[in-house]
Design a protein around this motif. Structure first.
Motif, PDB file in Angstrom:
ATOM      1  N   ALA A   6     -40.635 -50.324 -20.171  1.00 41.25           N
ATOM      2  CA  ALA A   6     -40.171 -49.932 -18.840  1.00 41.25           C
ATOM      3  C   ALA A   6     -39.143 -48.806 -18.890  1.00 41.25           C
ATOM      4  N   GLY A   7     -39.258 -47.900 -17.938  1.00 47.13           N
ATOM      5  CA  GLY A   7     -38.278 -46.830 -17.821  1.00 47.13           C
ATOM      6  C   GLY A   7     -36.958 -47.293 -17.254  1.00 47.13           C
ATOM      7  N   GLN A   8     -36.990 -48.380 -16.465  1.00 43.20           N
ATOM      8  CA  GLN A   8     -35.764 -48.920 -15.864  1.00 43.20           C
ATOM      9  C   GLN A   8     -35.699 -50.427 -16.111  1.00 43.20           C
ATOM     10  N   VAL A   9     -34.594 -50.877 -16.716  1.00 43.20           N
ATOM     11  CA  VAL A   9     -34.407 -52.293 -17.043  1.00 43.20           C
ATOM     12  C   VAL A   9     -32.971 -52.687 -16.748  1.00 43.20           C
ATOM     13  N   ASP A  10     -32.770 -53.888 -16.177  1.00 42.19           N
ATOM     14  CA  ASP A  10     -31.410 -54.378 -15.978  1.00 42.19           C
ATOM     15  C   ASP A  10     -30.907 -55.057 -17.254  1.00 42.19           C
ATOM     16  N   ASN A  11     -29.657 -54.896 -17.561  1.00 40.32           N
ATOM     17  CA  ASN A  11     -28.963 -55.656 -18.605  1.00 40.32           C
ATOM     18  C   ASN A  11     -29.587 -55.557 -19.998  1.00 40.32           C
ATOM     19  N   LEU A  12     -30.173 -54.409 -20.316  1.00 37.98           N
ATOM     20  CA  LEU A  12     -30.606 -54.155 -21.690  1.00 37.98           C
ATOM     21  C   LEU A  12     -29.578 -53.203 -22.286  1.00 37.98           C
ATOM     22  N   ASP A  13     -28.882 -53.663 -23.333  1.00 42.18           N
ATOM     23  CA  ASP A  13     -27.685 -52.951 -23.780  1.00 42.18           C
ATOM     24  C   ASP A  13     -27.963 -51.746 -24.675  1.00 42.18           C
ATOM     25  N   ARG A  14     -29.247 -51.431 -24.871  1.00 46.44           N
ATOM     26  CA  ARG A  14     -29.613 -50.237 -25.640  1.00 46.44           C
ATOM     27  C   ARG A  14     -30.981 -49.787 -25.157  1.00 46.44           C
ATOM     28  N   PRO A  15     -31.342 -48.535 -25.365  1.00 48.04           N
ATOM     29  CA  PRO A  15     -32.630 -48.069 -24.843  1.00 48.04           C
ATOM     30  C   PRO A  15     -33.815 -48.687 -25.573  1.00 48.04           C
ATOM     31  N   GLY A  16     -34.895 -48.884 -24.805  1.00 52.55           N
ATOM     32  CA  GLY A  16     -36.142 -49.318 -25.415  1.00 52.55           C
ATOM     33  C   GLY A  16     -37.022 -48.104 -25.685  1.00 52.55           C
ATOM     34  N   ILE A  17     -38.298 -48.227 -25.347  1.00 46.47           N
ATOM     35  CA  ILE A  17     -39.239 -47.122 -25.541  1.00 46.47           C
ATOM     36  C   ILE A  17     -39.282 -46.245 -24.294  1.00 46.47           C
ATOM     37  N   GLU A  18     -39.182 -46.870 -23.119  1.00 46.54           N
ATOM     38  CA  GLU A  18     -38.966 -46.180 -21.846  1.00 46.54           C
ATOM     39  C   GLU A  18     -40.063 -45.165 -21.514  1.00 46.54           C
ATOM     40  N   THR A  19     -41.326 -45.602 -21.571  1.00 48.62           N
ATOM     41  CA  THR A  19     -42.436 -44.688 -21.308  1.00 48.62           C
ATOM     42  C   THR A  19     -43.231 -45.020 -20.044  1.00 48.62           C
ATOM     43  N   MET A  20     -42.978 -46.179 -19.409  1.00 47.36           N
ATOM     44  CA  MET A  20     -43.714 -46.535 -18.197  1.00 47.36           C
ATOM     45  C   MET A  20     -42.818 -46.394 -16.979  1.00 47.36           C
TER      46      MET A  20
END
Length: 205
Positions: free
Chosen positions: A95-109
Motif C-alpha cells: 500500500a502507498g498509504q498505511v497508518d501506524n507503520l513506523d518505516r516504509p514498505g514497498i509502497e507501489t499500490m
C-alpha cells in the motif's frame, strides 16, 4: 508443453520468506504443480515469473525488507509487469498509504490501508466472498488480525467487498492485495487467478 493440475502453464513463483506465512503459500502452489522458491535475497527475484508477499507481522517484514536491501528490488519487480500478490501483511506493505507503520514498505499500490482493523487474533473470522474474476461458488476467506483497505485510487480498484461494503481485495494491473489469507484454505482459485494477472513490463525510455 506440460501444464499444472489446473491447466495453467507451470511457473516459477517466489514467496518472500523473511517472516510470516510463506510455507502455506508454497505448499498450495506446489500442489497446483508450480515450482516455488522461498526468497531471502534480492538476487533471487530475477528468475521468478511471479511473487507473493505473505501475511505475518508487517512491521517486522518492513524492517527486514530494508535491512536486507529488498525495497528497490521489490519495487522494480512490481514495475516489471510480473504478478505480485500481497496477502494480509503483504497488502499493508504494497500500500502507498498505511497508518501506524513506523518505516516504509514497498509502497507501489494506490490504496490506503489500516492495520489490524478487524481486531486482535481472537477476533479472527471467516466469510464467503464474491471476488471479481472468480467463477464458481463464493470464496471462503480467513481473516486473522486483518487490515482494512480504506480507499482505492485509480488505477487501483476494489475487486471484493464484505456485505457492509468494506474493501478486502484490490487490484492494480499486475498487483493484487487481499486482507485475508487464501493460503489457509483448500481452495486454489485465487492463486490460479493471481498467476494470470501479469501485465506488459514498464519500459523506461
Amino acid at each position: 508443453m506440460t501444464t499444472s493440475s489446473n491447466g495453467q502453464r507451470p511457473m516459477t513463483v517466489g514467496v518472500l520468506a523473511l517472516q510470516g506465512d510463506f510455507r502455506e503459500h508454497r505448499e498450495m502452489l506446489e500442489r497446483m504443480g508450480h515450482t516455488v522458491r522461498e526468497i531471502r535475497k534480492p538476487a533471487q527475484l530475477d528468475a521468478l515469473d511471479a511473487l507473493i508477499i505473505p501475511g505475518g507481522e508487517s512491521t517486522t517484514i518492513a524492517r527486514l525488507i530494508l535491512s536486507n536491501g529488498f525495497q528497490q528490488p521489490l519495487r522494480d519487480f512490481c514495475a516489471s509487469g510480473r504478478p505480485v500478490w500481497g496477502t494480509c501483511a503483504g497488502a499493508i506493505l504494497l500500500a502507498g498509504q498505511v497508518d501506524n507503520l513506523d518505516r516504509p514498505g514497498i509502497e507501489t499500490m494506490n490504496i490506503q490501508v489500516r492495520r489490524n482493523a478487524f481486531g486482535r487474533q481472537v477476533d479472527s473470522f471467516e466469510a464467503d466472498l464474491n471476488v471479481e474474476g472468480l467463477s464458481g461458488p463464493p470464496f471462503r476467506a480467513v481473516f486473522i488480525r486483518a487490515p482494512l483497505i480504506e480507499r482505492v485510487f485509480p488505477p487501483a480498484r476494489a475487486i471484493c467487498v464484505l456485505e457492509d461494503g468494506t474493501i478486502v481485495a484490490a487490484r492494480q494491473g499486475n498487483l493484487l492485495a487481499t486482507s485475508f489469507h487464501p493460503e489457509l484454505t483448500g481452495d486454489s482459485r485465487l492463486h490460479e487467478l493471481f498467476l494470470t494477472i501479469g501485465a506488459p513490463a514498464v519500459v523506461t525510455p
